[in-house]
Design a protein around this motif. Structure first.
Motif, short mmCIF file in Angstrom:
data_model
loop_
_atom_site.label_atom_id
_atom_site.label_comp_id
_atom_site.label_asym_id
_atom_site.label_seq_id
_atom_site.Cartn_x
_atom_site.Cartn_y
_atom_site.Cartn_z
N ARG A 127 0.84 -1.21 0.00
CA ARG A 127 0.00 0.00 0.00
C ARG A 127 0.87 1.26 0.00
O ARG A 127 0.57 2.22 -0.70
CB ARG A 127 -0.93 0.01 1.20
CG ARG A 127 -1.83 -1.20 1.24
CD ARG A 127 -3.28 -1.06 1.03
NE ARG A 127 -3.93 0.18 1.11
CZ ARG A 127 -5.01 0.40 1.82
NH1 ARG A 127 -5.53 -0.54 2.55
NH2 ARG A 127 -5.60 1.56 1.78
N GLU A 128 1.95 1.25 0.78
CA GLU A 128 2.84 2.41 0.81
C GLU A 128 3.49 2.66 -0.55
O GLU A 128 3.83 3.80 -0.88
CB GLU A 128 3.92 2.24 1.88
CG GLU A 128 3.42 2.48 3.28
CD GLU A 128 4.51 2.32 4.33
OE1 GLU A 128 5.67 2.03 3.98
OE2 GLU A 128 4.17 2.48 5.52
N ALA A 129 3.67 1.59 -1.33
CA ALA A 129 4.23 1.74 -2.68
C ALA A 129 3.20 2.30 -3.66
O ALA A 129 3.52 2.56 -4.81
CB ALA A 129 4.76 0.40 -3.18
N GLY A 130 1.97 2.45 -3.19
CA GLY A 130 0.91 3.03 -4.02
C GLY A 130 0.03 2.02 -4.71
O GLY A 130 -0.74 2.38 -5.61
N PHE A 131 0.11 0.77 -4.30
CA PHE A 131 -0.66 -0.29 -4.94
C PHE A 131 -1.81 -0.73 -4.03
O PHE A 131 -1.78 -0.55 -2.82
CB PHE A 131 0.24 -1.50 -5.25
CG PHE A 131 1.53 -1.15 -5.94
CD1 PHE A 131 1.57 -0.27 -7.01
CD2 PHE A 131 2.71 -1.71 -5.51
CE1 PHE A 131 2.76 0.04 -7.64
CE2 PHE A 131 3.92 -1.40 -6.13
CZ PHE A 131 3.94 -0.52 -7.20
N SER A 132 -2.80 -1.35 -4.63
CA SER A 132 -3.99 -1.80 -3.92
C SER A 132 -3.75 -3.15 -3.24
O SER A 132 -3.30 -4.10 -3.87
CB SER A 132 -5.14 -1.92 -4.92
OG SER A 132 -6.26 -2.50 -4.31
N SER A 133 -4.07 -3.21 -1.95
CA SER A 133 -3.97 -4.46 -1.21
C SER A 133 -5.10 -4.54 -0.20
O SER A 133 -5.43 -3.55 0.44
CB SER A 133 -2.63 -4.59 -0.48
OG SER A 133 -2.58 -5.79 0.28
N THR A 134 -5.68 -5.70 -0.10
CA THR A 134 -6.66 -6.01 0.93
C THR A 134 -6.03 -7.04 1.85
O THR A 134 -5.49 -8.03 1.38
CB THR A 134 -7.95 -6.59 0.29
OG1 THR A 134 -8.52 -5.60 -0.56
CG2 THR A 134 -8.95 -7.00 1.35
#
Length: 172
Positions: A127-134
């Motif tokens: 998420r910090e890298a700017g990607f979507s994660s659940t």
């Protein structure tokens, strides 16, 4: 790891001959398979297999090892013999890509704490890298049986996988 990346390259280049859409490659795995999932999400390998950095469209690493430093400090080091460079190169959390896809990072409620920590940390880094994660904790499961929820169409993990593939997943 090389074999899994080569398999992704094969699917991208030849999958259509086998009824596979090479533009809709999703990956997933549990435990060591979760590590391998993270490895194909990692950056830096795509050119060697002539695939675009966005070849993976979504992923579900379950109870994976994303930082291998703890392994190098355990009894496993006696036979695996990781040096510091190997630990860095083989740790998906230390090799995040420039281009990421949506992922569902899952672990079982009955996991040992190390798997829970690594999954939560990988989710945070993604998420910090700017990607979507659940991030999902799967109740009433342990490290060995968590994947059984994928065979149950009513289970939260199974539903999340379908939402991931259909592009309907809202990160949390």
């Amino acid at each position: 790891m090389r074999e899994v990346r080569a398999a992704i390259g094969f699917l991208r280049h030849s999958g259509s001959r086998y009824g596979i859409d090479p533009n809709r490659i999703f990956v997933g795995g549990s435990s060591a398979g979760g590590h391998l999932t993270g490895s194909v999400l990692s950056g830096g390998w795509h050119a060697a297999f002539d695939v675009p950095e966005d070849v993976i469209k979504g992923a579900m690493p379950i109870s994976g090892l994303f930082h291998l430093a703890p392994i190098s400090r355990s009894f496993v080091q006696d036979w695996i013999k990781f040096d510091d460079q190997s630990v860095r190169q083989l740790s998906p959390a230390e090799n995040l890509p420039r281009v990421g896809c949506p992922i569902v990072t899952a672990y079982a409620a009955g996991e040992p704490d190390g798997f829970k920590r690594q999954s939560a940390e990988y989710h945070r880094l993604w998420r910090e890298a700017g990607f979507s994660s659940t991030l999902m904790e799967i109740d009433n499961r342990n490290h060995f049986d968590v994947v059984l929820d994928l065979a149950n169409s009513e289970a939260a993990l199974s539903k999340a996988l379908l939402r991931l593939i259909n592009g309907d997943l809202q990160p949390r």
